[in-house]
Structures are given as C-alpha cells and as structure tokens.
Scaffold this active site. Structure first.
Site, short mmCIF file in Angstrom:
data_model
loop_
_atom_site.label_atom_id
_atom_site.label_comp_id
_atom_site.label_asym_id
_atom_site.label_seq_id
_atom_site.Cartn_x
_atom_site.Cartn_y
_atom_site.Cartn_z
N GLY A 41 0.85 -1.19 0.00
CA GLY A 41 0.00 0.00 0.00
C GLY A 41 0.88 1.23 0.00
O GLY A 41 2.11 1.12 -0.04
N SER A 42 0.23 2.39 0.07
CA SER A 42 1.00 3.62 0.00
C SER A 42 1.86 3.84 1.25
O SER A 42 2.84 4.57 1.21
CB SER A 42 0.05 4.79 -0.21
OG SER A 42 -1.00 4.69 0.70
N GLY A 44 3.36 1.36 3.03
CA GLY A 44 4.42 0.37 3.21
C GLY A 44 3.93 -0.98 2.74
O GLY A 44 3.11 -1.08 1.83
N THR A 45 4.41 -2.03 3.42
CA THR A 45 4.08 -3.39 2.97
C THR A 45 3.40 -4.14 4.12
O THR A 45 3.75 -3.96 5.28
CB THR A 45 5.38 -4.12 2.57
OG1 THR A 45 6.02 -3.31 1.58
CG2 THR A 45 5.11 -5.48 1.97
N ASP A 154 -11.37 6.13 3.18
CA ASP A 154 -10.69 5.38 2.11
C ASP A 154 -11.41 4.04 1.89
O ASP A 154 -10.78 3.00 1.76
CB ASP A 154 -9.21 5.16 2.47
CG ASP A 154 -8.36 4.84 1.25
OD1 ASP A 154 -8.86 5.04 0.11
OD2 ASP A 154 -7.22 4.39 1.43
N1 LIG Z 1 -4.96 -8.15 8.46
C1 LIG Z 1 -4.68 -8.51 7.19
N2 LIG Z 1 -4.77 -9.80 6.82
C2 LIG Z 1 -4.51 -10.16 5.53
N3 LIG Z 1 -4.17 -9.28 4.56
C3 LIG Z 1 -4.06 -7.98 4.88
C4 LIG Z 1 -4.30 -7.52 6.21
N4 LIG Z 1 -4.14 -6.18 6.22
C5 LIG Z 1 -3.83 -5.82 4.96
N5 LIG Z 1 -3.75 -6.88 4.15
C6 LIG Z 1 -3.45 -6.88 2.69
O1 LIG Z 1 -2.61 -5.77 2.40
C7 LIG Z 1 -3.28 -4.85 1.52
C8 LIG Z 1 -2.88 -3.41 1.89
O2 LIG Z 1 -3.28 -3.16 3.22
P1 LIG Z 1 -3.68 -1.70 3.74
O3 LIG Z 1 -4.77 -1.16 2.88
O4 LIG Z 1 -3.94 -1.72 5.20
O5 LIG Z 1 -2.30 -0.94 3.43
P2 LIG Z 1 -2.09 0.58 3.01
O6 LIG Z 1 -0.63 0.76 2.93
O7 LIG Z 1 -2.83 1.45 3.94
O8 LIG Z 1 -2.76 0.59 1.57
P3 LIG Z 1 -3.46 1.82 0.80
O9 LIG Z 1 -3.01 3.07 1.41
O10 LIG Z 1 -3.00 1.66 -0.62
O11 LIG Z 1 -4.94 1.58 0.95
C9 LIG Z 1 -4.78 -5.16 1.68
O12 LIG Z 1 -5.51 -4.83 0.54
C10 LIG Z 1 -4.73 -6.67 1.90
O13 LIG Z 1 -4.64 -7.37 0.68
#
Ligand SMILES: Nc1ncnc2c1ncn2[C@@H]1O[C@H](COP(=O)(O)OP(=O)(O)OP(=O)(O)O)[C@@H](O)[C@H]1O
Length: 514
Positions: A41-42, A44-45, A154
C-alpha cells in the site's frame, strides 16, 4: 508501610500512568517476525507474520517516512486501538517507538474483497456477496455511530478484508478522521485524501464534506460487489476523471438484471447531493431486504418472510408452519395454530394435511445441530422449496399437495447429489431412472438414467416461466413431463430407494386417508 512497599506502590502508579499515556498495546520490535508479503500500500508493505506465537498481519511502514505519513501512522494506531467490532479488523498492537521500524499488528485475514471479486475462478453467489456487503456496512455503521464520529475516508473493496468464513471486516484507518456529530470537514492545502476513483465529488473538489463521503464510496463498493467488474477502467487521466464524476455526474453502469431495491440503494448512495445519500443504518436495512429477496425470489414467499420473520436467518419449524398456514389460509386468528392442530386435534390424525406437512418438513427442515436445539427452517431453504414447487401467490396451500404428489412417485429422490444418484443407478438395467433436484440450477430438476451400454447420464429439467421443460417440450408438472417424455427419454423403470416413499407408506399404514 515499609519504604520498600511505598516504592512498589509508586512504581505501580507510574506503570498505570504510562499505560494510560501509551494507549495502544506496545509490541517490541523483536517480538515480531515477518514472512511472506500479503499486500502493498502507499504506507508500506503488509506481511504475514508471527507475534507471541500467533499468526498475524504486520503492516511495516516505509523506512523513510515524511512527517505527514508518520502522523497518519500514529493516527491509525490511535483510531484502531479505540474501535472494537466484529466487522472491523482486530487491532492487536503496534511497534511505535523504534524509528525506521514502525509496525501495526492485526488479526490475519485470508485476503481482500477486491481480489476475490475480480477473480473469475472464485464462486461467490449473489446471496453470499450481499451478506458480505452487509458485514462491511455494519462495520462502517459502527464507525459513524461512535462519539466522536470516525469517517473512514478510504472505503474501497481492497480495504475490506475477508476471513475463512467469508466474514468481511473493514481495515486501513490511515486516512480516517474524527469529527463531532453534525460537523463538516474540509481538506487542507495538501489536497484531498483517499483513493481518487472511490472519492465523493465534494472531496475531489475540495469542498466541505462529512460521513456521507463514505456513503458515496460505499455505493461504488456495492456496485463492484454486484458486478464483479473493475471500477472506471476507461480513465487514465485524473483531470478528465474529476470532470466526468463531478461535472457530468458520471457513474458506472448498473446492469439491467440488478434487483430494483439494490439498484435504488446504489444510486442513492452515490447521489451527487450528500444529503440525499442514506445513512449506514438505512444501508444495512436495505441490504437485509436484498438478502431476503436473494434467498427467496418468490414474491409472496419473500413478503411472508419479511412480514413475519424480518431478518431472521432461521426460524423454528413450529413458528414456520404456524405463519405459513395463516398466510395460505389453512388457519386464521379464530382457529388454533397449525402446530397445535397437528399435535392435539384427533381429526387431523392420519389426514392428508398431516401428511402434507410431514412431506414439507422432510425437505425444508435442517437437522438440529445439538441434542437440545429445535428443528429449524432456513430462509434460503424456504426459497429453494418455493422455486422447486411453485408460486406461492397462485398456488397457496396447494403447494403442499404438489410436494406430496411428487414424493408419491417412486422415481423422485429429491435432494441427493450427482454421485449419490450414480451409486443408486449403478448395475441397474437400461431405462432405470430417478428424478432429483438439480445441484447447479436454481429451481431446476435433473433426470438421472441408465442408458444403452449401462452408462449413467443426467438431463436437466429447466424451469422457464415456472414450467417444466426438457428438450423443447414444456409441461405443468414434473409428473406430466415424465409421463409425456418417457419414450423420447428412454426411461421406463423407477429406481427404488427414495426416502420419501417410506414416509408415504408409513403414513398410509398408520391410517392416512387419500
Ligand atoms: N490483516 C490482514 N490480513 C490479511 N491481509 C491484509 C491484512 N491487512 C492488509 N492486508 C493486505 O494488504 C493490503 C494493503 O493493506 P492496507 O490497505 O492496510 O495498506 P495501506 O498501505 O494502507 O494501503 P493503501 O493506502 O493503498 O490503501 C490489503 O488490501 C490486503 O490485501
């Protein structure tokens, strides 16, 4: 009190005060290990990981973070540690104190809803998808009902996670905001927050917004849950996209076959005017109606369930027959209930009515799960029975006769699987056949028969307009179809072993009057 005791008391007070200040449970960096990547995601990972002997998901922030990202991270931790709901991903703790090693631990989910929806190999019936939509709506309702109010900001299908039981939970609170009830917010000069494709027009345009911005995004979520299509694939230019959504009020096309109530809900959710959009309590109620309609496509059947059982997924057999009998006019407010009549009235003992209800019960009731639980009728099974046997508005109580009459046919085996039908027909002479409910087409039946060289084949009886059709011939009942098409289909001898026949014989032996 000794000096040592006093010091201990001071220390305990300090720990309590610190715990209060720290808020979320702090997990130290060396308690967390990371394995495979779950998503990017934006911020991190996200990894699959282990923490304190438990499988977890670990969101690891980018090493080089600017002040804004850092404050978003802290906000996400603060918000997640305040929200507990079965449809919000469970926050376990965070590592907030090691610079360059900021991590959030949450329960490990199976994956995100977007990947599931866009994978054509994943079977997800509409009923299941609508239940998932309701889960997500319940999660957001919880956020919006909190005091202060949490706006997610979001909402999109990749921020809805799915567990092994297909329960959906909302995640990713990195952009969420807190506000007072009735308060409107506005983004600062650093621009709108969220994912543009899913953003409400007022947010895209930098205008005042409130929790109705989440409702707009949820309209798009519902659209994707229904269509399983990618959102706005035609756009690759941000300014043209903003113009289309805000000025021309462009929205994705809703397919013609979408149930009206769902179409209306989606359109209200993404209305340009935030005030017209429903609240999440209204969204949950509408989705409950959609779920009932999906489970019970028969118009009157759905009305019966909505009026008497509301959103119950299952009801006791006793309550079911009492409501059903009143609905089709077998009983009324001046007569005893059907369950009392069947239990206490000597007149009904050995009657066709009693046998009819035994026949209905044999295909509609789910076995009790434990020794003390009641036999129940599931909403979905009621819908299936109506799809197999008729139209509640036209047939009324006669639907019960139709069920019994089919069960009286030696060749009708009802709810058996394809492999069970093959077991029953193996080694039988050519022309032996049985009829069962189709396992893949709603409301349809299947004829399984032994053909020339002893091979077993299966032929579908389709249900166009409520009729029964095989090849190009249509009939009013399965019984008429079997008689009319026996020669053409090469079927002659009923396969014995139907569980219904023993039910009918037993009833006849104990005095059932035909
Ligand atoms: N608790 C979890 N269990 C399994 N997979 C997860 C979990 N949390 C996140 N993921 C996976 O990681 C992806 C990215 O997670 P998340 O949206 O929390 O990150 P982010 O960095 O905030 O992303 P963005 O800002 O692009 O929305 C999710 O779409 C999902 O596929």
């Amino acid at each position: 009190m000794s000096q040592q005791q006093t010091q201990q008391q001071i220390k305990r007070k300090e720990i309590l005060q610190n715990a209060d200040v720290l808020g979320p449970p702090e997990i130290s960096e060396n308690e967390i290990t990371t394995e495979s990547i779950l998503g990017d995601g934006s911020f991190g990972t996200v990894y699959k990981g282990r923490c304190r002997l438990k499988d977890v998901a670990v969101k690891v922030m980018l090493k080089q973070v600017d002040q804004k990202t850092l404050s978003d991270f802290r906000k996400e931790v603060a918000i997640m540690s305040k929200i507990f709901h079965p449809n919000i991903v469970l926050f376990l703790g965070a590592c907030t104190s090691t610079p360059g090693k900021l991590m959030i631990c949450t329960e490990l989910m199976k994956g995100n809803l977007e990947s599931l929806l866009l994978d054509p190999l994943v079977k997800l019936p509409l009923i299941t998808r609508m239940r998932m939509a309701k889960d997500a709506a319940l999660g957001v309702l919880w956020l919006h009902s909190s005091n202060p109010v949490f706006i997610h900001r979001d909402l999109k299908t990749s921020n809805l996670l799915v567990d092994a039981n297909l329960t959906v939970k909302v995640c990713d609170f990195g952009l969420s905001q807190i506000k007072q009830k009735g308060e409107n917010l506005k983004d600062g000069t650093d621009g709108a927050k969220g994912t543009p494709l899913w953003m409400a027009p007022e947010v895209l345009q930098g205008k005042l917004f409130n929790e109705k911005a989440d409702v707009y995004s949820f309209g798009l979520v519902l659209w994707q849950i229904y269509t399983r299509q990618e959102l706005f694939p035609e756009f690759d230019n941000f300014f043209k996209f903003v113009q289309a959504v805000c000025d021309q009020q462009l929205r994705p096309a809703i397919p013609d076959h979408c149930p009206k109530i769902l179409r209306d809900l989606i359109q209200k959710c993404w209305d340009p005017n935030p005030e017209v959009r429903p609240g999440f309590d209204g969204i949950v109620s509408a989705l409950e109606e959609v779920i009932i309609d999906c489970c019970i496509p028969d118009e009157y059947g759905s009305i019966l369930w909505k009026n008497h059982f509301k959103i119950e997924n299952e009801v006791s057999w006793k309550d079911f027959i009492n409501v059903f009998s009143n609905f089709v006019g077998l009983t009324n407010s001046n007569t005893p209930s059907m369950s009392d009549l069947l239990q206490f009235s000597p007149n009904l003992n050995g009657s066709t009515i009693e046998l009819n209800f035994k026949c209905l019960k044999s295909i509609i009731v789910s076995s009790p799960k434990g020794p003390h639980e009641e036999e129940v009728v599931l909403m979905e099974q009621f819908g299936k029975v109506l799809a197999w046997f008729g139209n509640l508005k036209e047939d009324g109580a006669q639907i019960l006769d139709k069920i019994r009459q089919l069960m009286e046919c030696a060749w009708f085996h009802g709810d058996i699987s394809t492999s069970e039908s093959e077991n029953r027909l193996r080694q039988k002479p050519e022309g032996t056949f049985l009829v069962r409910f189709s396992t893949s087409e709603y409301g349809a039946y299947t004829i399984s028969k032994v053909s020339k060289n002893g091979s077993i084949s299966h032929q579908r009886i389709h249900r166009p307009g409520g009729k029964f059709q095989v090849n190009n011939s249509k009939y009013l009942s399965v019984k008429e179809l079997i008689t009319g098409e026996a020669q053409a289909l090469g079927i002659s001898t009923p396969c014995l072993g139907s569980r219904f026949l023993s039910l009918i014989y037993k009833a006849q032996l104990s005095g059932y009057i035909n």
